[in-house]
Write a protein that holds these residues in place. Structure first.
Motif, mmCIF file in Angstrom:
data_model
loop_
_atom_site.group_PDB
_atom_site.id
_atom_site.type_symbol
_atom_site.label_atom_id
_atom_site.label_comp_id
_atom_site.label_asym_id
_atom_site.label_seq_id
_atom_site.Cartn_x
_atom_site.Cartn_y
_atom_site.Cartn_z
ATOM 1 N N PHE A 52 0.796 -1.228 0.000
ATOM 2 C CA PHE A 52 0.000 0.000 0.000
ATOM 3 C C PHE A 52 0.827 1.277 0.000
ATOM 4 O O PHE A 52 0.320 2.335 -0.337
ATOM 5 C CB PHE A 52 -0.968 0.011 1.180
ATOM 6 N N GLU A 53 2.099 1.201 0.371
ATOM 7 C CA GLU A 53 2.893 2.423 0.486
ATOM 8 C C GLU A 53 4.101 2.504 -0.445
ATOM 9 O O GLU A 53 4.618 3.596 -0.679
ATOM 10 C CB GLU A 53 3.358 2.596 1.933
ATOM 11 N N GLU A 74 -2.296 6.349 -4.842
ATOM 12 C CA GLU A 74 -3.147 7.318 -5.545
ATOM 13 C C GLU A 74 -4.608 6.878 -5.538
ATOM 14 O O GLU A 74 -5.511 7.704 -5.399
ATOM 15 C CB GLU A 74 -2.645 7.514 -6.977
ATOM 16 N N THR A 75 -4.833 5.587 -5.675
ATOM 17 C CA THR A 75 -6.202 5.067 -5.641
ATOM 18 C C THR A 75 -6.827 5.299 -4.275
ATOM 19 O O THR A 75 -7.979 5.745 -4.177
ATOM 20 C CB THR A 75 -6.207 3.566 -5.994
ATOM 21 N N ALA A 77 -6.062 7.573 -2.122
ATOM 22 C CA ALA A 77 -6.308 9.006 -1.959
ATOM 23 C C ALA A 77 -7.611 9.408 -2.643
ATOM 24 O O ALA A 77 -8.418 10.153 -2.071
ATOM 25 C CB ALA A 77 -5.143 9.811 -2.526
ATOM 26 N N GLU A 78 -7.855 8.883 -3.831
ATOM 27 C CA GLU A 78 -9.074 9.259 -4.558
ATOM 28 C C GLU A 78 -10.319 8.607 -3.964
ATOM 29 O O GLU A 78 -11.410 9.176 -4.009
ATOM 30 C CB GLU A 78 -8.938 8.914 -6.041
ATOM 31 N N ILE A 79 -10.180 7.454 -3.354
ATOM 32 C CA ILE A 79 -11.334 6.800 -2.716
ATOM 33 C C ILE A 79 -11.685 7.507 -1.412
ATOM 34 O O ILE A 79 -12.842 7.847 -1.165
ATOM 35 C CB ILE A 79 -11.049 5.309 -2.452
ATOM 36 N N PHE A 80 -10.680 7.706 -0.576
ATOM 37 C CA PHE A 80 -10.950 8.224 0.767
ATOM 38 C C PHE A 80 -10.965 9.751 0.840
ATOM 39 O O PHE A 80 -11.609 10.314 1.713
ATOM 40 C CB PHE A 80 -9.936 7.647 1.755
ATOM 41 N N ASN A 87 -16.168 11.855 -8.368
ATOM 42 C CA ASN A 87 -16.014 10.932 -7.242
ATOM 43 C C ASN A 87 -16.631 11.502 -5.963
ATOM 44 O O ASN A 87 -17.222 10.762 -5.176
ATOM 45 C CB ASN A 87 -14.545 10.593 -7.021
ATOM 46 N N ARG A 88 -16.497 12.796 -5.757
ATOM 47 C CA ARG A 88 -17.110 13.419 -4.572
ATOM 48 C C ARG A 88 -18.629 13.300 -4.635
ATOM 49 O O ARG A 88 -19.288 13.126 -3.620
ATOM 50 C CB ARG A 88 -16.685 14.876 -4.447
ATOM 51 N N GLN A 89 -19.183 13.385 -5.828
ATOM 52 C CA GLN A 89 -20.634 13.338 -5.990
ATOM 53 C C GLN A 89 -21.211 11.947 -5.743
ATOM 54 O O GLN A 89 -22.410 11.810 -5.560
ATOM 55 C CB GLN A 89 -21.020 13.809 -7.399
#
Length: 137
Positions: A52-53, A74-75, A77-80, A87-89
């Motif tokens: 993961f890191e 990066e994934t 970050a975009e999920i959480f 994605n926010r919507q």
């Protein structure tokens, strides 16, 4: 015997997700589902940390080493912590879906025709950690 603990941890985590769908998008919760195993399986913790890191991957269409990225990082970050508006919507929809996922995972794990139920402590499974003697554990 550690697999029995994993079965129980997954079941417990998805029961929590079913009851509180916001936990599905909670990085600390999701990324620490298996943390109770870290003291017994330090190499497992080490592998997850690397994966993961540190694990680098090539973006689609790239093959040169200088283009490698920390794709999982990066994934995550975009999920959480989504930056993209699309994605926010989807947050509300993801939470609705998470509750259904939690229910479905737990239901399938407990299904009488599935062998997995015999490994779950919550089902008093004959091969579960709950039914193991201290000598075996």
């Amino acid at each position: 015997k550690d697999m029995l603990v994993i079965c129980d941890l997954v079941y417990q985590a998805f029961r929590i997700v079913e009851a509180n769908c916001e936990t599905f998008l909670d990085k600390d919760f999701i990324m620490n589902i298996f943390s109770p195993l870290y003291s017994k399986l330090p190499k497992f913790e080490q592998y997850l940390k690397w994966y993961f890191e540190e694990k680098a991957s090539y973006p689609v269409g790239m093959v040169q080493d200088e283009h490698r990225i920390l794709a999982i990082d990066e994934t995550q970050a975009e999920i959480f912590y989504p930056n993209q508006a699309c994605n926010r919507q989807t947050k509300d929809f993801c939470e609705q879906l998470a509750s259904k996922i939690g229910y479905r995972v737990c239901t399938k794990m407990l299904h009488p025709k599935k062998a997995l139920r015999h490994h779950l402590s919550v089902a008093d499974g004959k091969y579960s950690k709950k039914m193991m003697t201290e000598e075996v554990c």
